[in-house]
Design a protein around this motif. Structure first.
Motif, mmCIF file in Angstrom:
data_model
loop_
_atom_site.group_PDB
_atom_site.id
_atom_site.type_symbol
_atom_site.label_atom_id
_atom_site.label_comp_id
_atom_site.label_asym_id
_atom_site.label_seq_id
_atom_site.Cartn_x
_atom_site.Cartn_y
_atom_site.Cartn_z
ATOM 1 N N GLU A 29 0.825 -1.201 0.000
ATOM 2 C CA GLU A 29 0.000 0.000 0.000
ATOM 3 C C GLU A 29 0.862 1.254 0.000
ATOM 4 N N ALA A 32 2.389 1.801 -3.467
ATOM 5 C CA ALA A 32 1.383 2.318 -4.398
ATOM 6 C C ALA A 32 1.080 3.782 -4.105
ATOM 7 N N HIS A 33 1.008 4.131 -2.821
ATOM 8 C CA HIS A 33 0.728 5.513 -2.429
ATOM 9 C C HIS A 33 1.858 6.439 -2.870
ATOM 10 N N LEU A 36 1.584 7.049 -6.655
ATOM 11 C CA LEU A 36 0.510 7.962 -7.033
ATOM 12 C C LEU A 36 0.814 9.393 -6.593
ATOM 13 N N PHE A 52 -6.412 10.949 -5.369
ATOM 14 C CA PHE A 52 -6.395 9.491 -5.543
ATOM 15 C C PHE A 52 -6.649 8.780 -4.226
ATOM 16 N N GLU A 53 -6.989 7.520 -4.357
ATOM 17 C CA GLU A 53 -7.178 6.644 -3.200
ATOM 18 C C GLU A 53 -6.865 5.222 -3.646
ATOM 19 N N THR A 54 -6.021 4.539 -2.914
ATOM 20 C CA THR A 54 -5.690 3.160 -3.263
ATOM 21 C C THR A 54 -6.725 2.209 -2.675
ATOM 22 N N GLN A 83 -10.442 4.631 -12.720
ATOM 23 C CA GLN A 83 -10.107 3.513 -11.831
ATOM 24 C C GLN A 83 -9.023 2.644 -12.475
ATOM 25 N N THR A 101 -5.987 -2.027 -7.037
ATOM 26 C CA THR A 101 -6.951 -1.090 -7.614
ATOM 27 C C THR A 101 -6.727 0.309 -7.038
ATOM 28 N N ALA A 102 -7.151 1.315 -7.788
ATOM 29 C CA ALA A 102 -7.014 2.694 -7.325
ATOM 30 C C ALA A 102 -8.104 3.542 -7.953
#
Length: 233
Positions: A29, A32-33, A36, A52-54, A83, A101-102
């Motif tokens: 996580e 990925a954060h 982004l 954005f939001e993971t 998405q 997914t994001a």
């Protein structure tokens, strides 16, 4: 002797813990954060705002430990989807990859219709205005450069305030059926020109049948500009 045995036991315990080390859901996580965040910073320099939001990853997930930093990339175009999926991968001795997914929203300037546009109209600058929209809300994309839209033909009616997308426009015909055209027969830097007549209508980049007025032969040529076609020699 006891000291030696104790030190050996600590060493083995450390090796055992290293062997059991895992890449956790939190590690993935965070990777990925960070990816982004970097994407958002890059687009901010271009005048776009990215939020954005993971997606949530099962906290019980545990993959092999990765000696190298986790590699993250989009698996699709974030400009065409709100998405997009992310691929998180380990490229170490025990490689693995997984998908996260994001939700990504890209806000920025795009061309919209300043008034209703009718089918067949040629676009002029006064027909357009620029507004801030979520540019990745549609898979069809958006148009941002008025210079590239000017002179194009509206394919179907467009309501005032609608975002201009590529599928709404078409390049106008550069030659029309019956037009007299210049035929360029080219081979490298060498070219020979002759006059012809277009047997159909076509836009730049399309092929069209042309009758050579000198030889009366019909050839298939590429439209390269208004009233100008080209064939290989």
């Amino acid at each position: 002797m006891r000291t030696t045995i104790f030190a050996f036991a600590l060493l083995m315990l450390g090796l055992g813990n290293a062997a059991l080390a895992k890449t956790s859901a939190e590690d993935i996580e965070q990777a990925a954060h960070r990816f982004l965040e970097a994407f958002a910073d890059e687009q901010s320099e271009r005048g776009y705002t990215v939020t954005f939001e993971t997606g949530t990853i099962d906290s019980r997930l545990a993959l092999a430990s990765c000696q190298a930093p986790l590699a993250v990339e989009f698996t699709g175009d974030p400009w065409r989807s709100a998405q997009p999926s992310l691929q998180v991968a380990c490229e170490g001795e025990r490689p693995w990859r997984m998908f996260v997914t994001a939700s990504v929203a890209i806000e920025g300037p795009a061309l919209v219709a300043a008034r209703p546009l009718a089918r067949g109209e040629r676009v002029t600058l006064d027909m357009l205005t620029t507004q801030s929209v979520q540019v990745n809300a549609s898979r069809r994309g958006v148009m941002r450069d008025a210079g590239k839209v000017q002179g194009m033909e509206v394919r179907r009616p467009v309501n005032s305030g609608s975002v201009i997308t590529p599928d709404l426009l078409a390049a106008p015909d550069a030659v029309e059926r019956g037009d007299h055209v210049i035929i360029v027969a080219r081979r490298g830097a060498f070219a020979v020109t002759s006059r012809g007549k277009a047997l159909a209508s076509a836009s730049v980049g399309e092929q069209v049948l042309v009758e050579n007025l000198r030889s009366a032969r019909t050839v298939r040529a590429n439209v390269v500009g208004p009233g100008r076609v080209e064939i290989p020699m």
